[in-house]
Enzyme design. Structure first.
Site, mmCIF file in Angstrom:
data_model
loop_
_atom_site.group_PDB
_atom_site.id
_atom_site.type_symbol
_atom_site.label_atom_id
_atom_site.label_comp_id
_atom_site.label_asym_id
_atom_site.label_seq_id
_atom_site.Cartn_x
_atom_site.Cartn_y
_atom_site.Cartn_z
ATOM 1 N N PHE A 1 34.572 30.798 40.666
ATOM 2 C CA PHE A 1 35.432 30.983 41.839
ATOM 3 C C PHE A 1 36.856 30.550 41.480
ATOM 4 O O PHE A 1 37.121 30.095 40.364
ATOM 5 C CB PHE A 1 34.892 30.177 43.030
ATOM 6 C CG PHE A 1 34.992 28.680 42.866
ATOM 7 C CD1 PHE A 1 34.079 27.986 42.091
ATOM 8 C CD2 PHE A 1 36.016 27.954 43.474
ATOM 9 C CE1 PHE A 1 34.171 26.610 41.923
ATOM 10 C CE2 PHE A 1 36.118 26.573 43.313
ATOM 11 C CZ PHE A 1 35.196 25.911 42.535
ATOM 12 N N GLY A 2 37.743 30.692 42.434
ATOM 13 C CA GLY A 2 39.107 30.175 42.280
ATOM 14 C C GLY A 2 39.822 30.683 41.037
ATOM 15 O O GLY A 2 39.863 31.887 40.760
ATOM 16 N N ASP B 1 37.998 16.494 45.752
ATOM 17 C CA ASP B 1 39.316 17.118 45.847
ATOM 18 C C ASP B 1 39.713 17.480 44.427
ATOM 19 O O ASP B 1 39.699 16.633 43.529
ATOM 20 C CB ASP B 1 40.357 16.219 46.502
ATOM 21 C CG ASP B 1 41.498 17.065 47.048
ATOM 22 O OD1 ASP B 1 41.251 17.918 47.921
ATOM 23 O OD2 ASP B 1 42.643 16.907 46.575
ATOM 24 N N GLY C 1 32.368 28.074 46.601
ATOM 25 C CA GLY C 1 32.221 27.925 45.148
ATOM 26 C C GLY C 1 31.786 26.517 44.783
ATOM 27 O O GLY C 1 30.855 26.317 43.993
#
Ligand code: ITT
Length: 191
Positions: free
Chosen positions: A146-147, A67, A12
């Site tokens: 995504f996610g 991150d 993603g």
């Protein structure tokens, strides 16, 4: 043209960076499968630095890392740095969050992204951070992204990230805005 390794194995994110970095005059390369970076930092920044510096040192090229995660107020900021490890796949991660928020009125949350760019020697040369605020909705909406995208409703548009087209998500997302802050330096670095 200089090489830039994308220090990520998240499909993603990879799709988003391919588009976000289109104007940067670099050869964007994917992190070799053989490189495994242990994400044992206790902050997003620490993990971002670790990913970019290890990939740059091991490939001998520039590397960019990200991150990121979702921090939910009623869960004391969780899943936070554990966002990718909160359950075994996206669907189960979403189910876990919705279960943990069952009956909770405070649905506030934000996405955060820490971006790090390292030189071919592994030195940090650029860093950036941005957040995007919103709420966790009761039932997932939308098919894109995504996610946690289908359960995160962005504050001003009232759309979930999964209901946005790519351009709109890039404009308001944590990732898009963190990258925008360092775009002038990136353009110079790869000119
Ligand atoms: P890499 O470290 O290989 O990049 P990862 O998935 O482990 O992949 P992170 O440790 O940064 O990356 O975890 C980020 C997690 O946060 C990601 O797996 C998603 O679950 C979530 N996340 C981050 N940005 C997101 C976004 O824009 N939309 C939805 N979920 C996101």
């Amino acid at each position: 043209m200089k090489n830039l390794y994308l220090a990520s194995k998240n499909q993603g994110k990879i799709e988003e960076y391919k588009k976000l970095l289109l104007n940067v005059n670099c050869q964007l390369l994917l992190q070799p499968e053989s490189i495994e970076v242990k994400e044992d930092g206790i902050t997003f920044r620490e993990n971002a630095i670790k990913k970019a510096s290890e990939v740059s040192k091991k490939t001998g090229n520039y590397a960019i890392s990200d991150d990121s995660g979702i921090c939910i107020d009623a869960l004391g900021g969780n899943p936070g740095i554990y966002s990718s490890r909160y359950a075994e796949n996206d669907q189960k991660r979403i189910e876990r969050v919705l279960n943990e928020l069952d009956g909770e009125e405070n649905r506030g949350a934000y996405f955060i992204a820490n971006i790090c760019v390292c030189s071919p020697l592994g030195d940090v040369i650029l860093e950036s951070e941005a957040k995007c605020f919103g709420n966790i909705i009761l039932n997932p909406r939308g098919e894109s992204g995504f996610g946690y995208d289908p359960i995160f409703e962005e504050l001003s548009s009232k759309l979930t990230f999964a209901e946005m087209d790519n351009d709109l998500k890039d404009l308001c997302s944590h990732r898009g805005r963190a990258l925008k802050k360092i775009t002038p330096e990136l353009l110079k670095l790869f000119a």
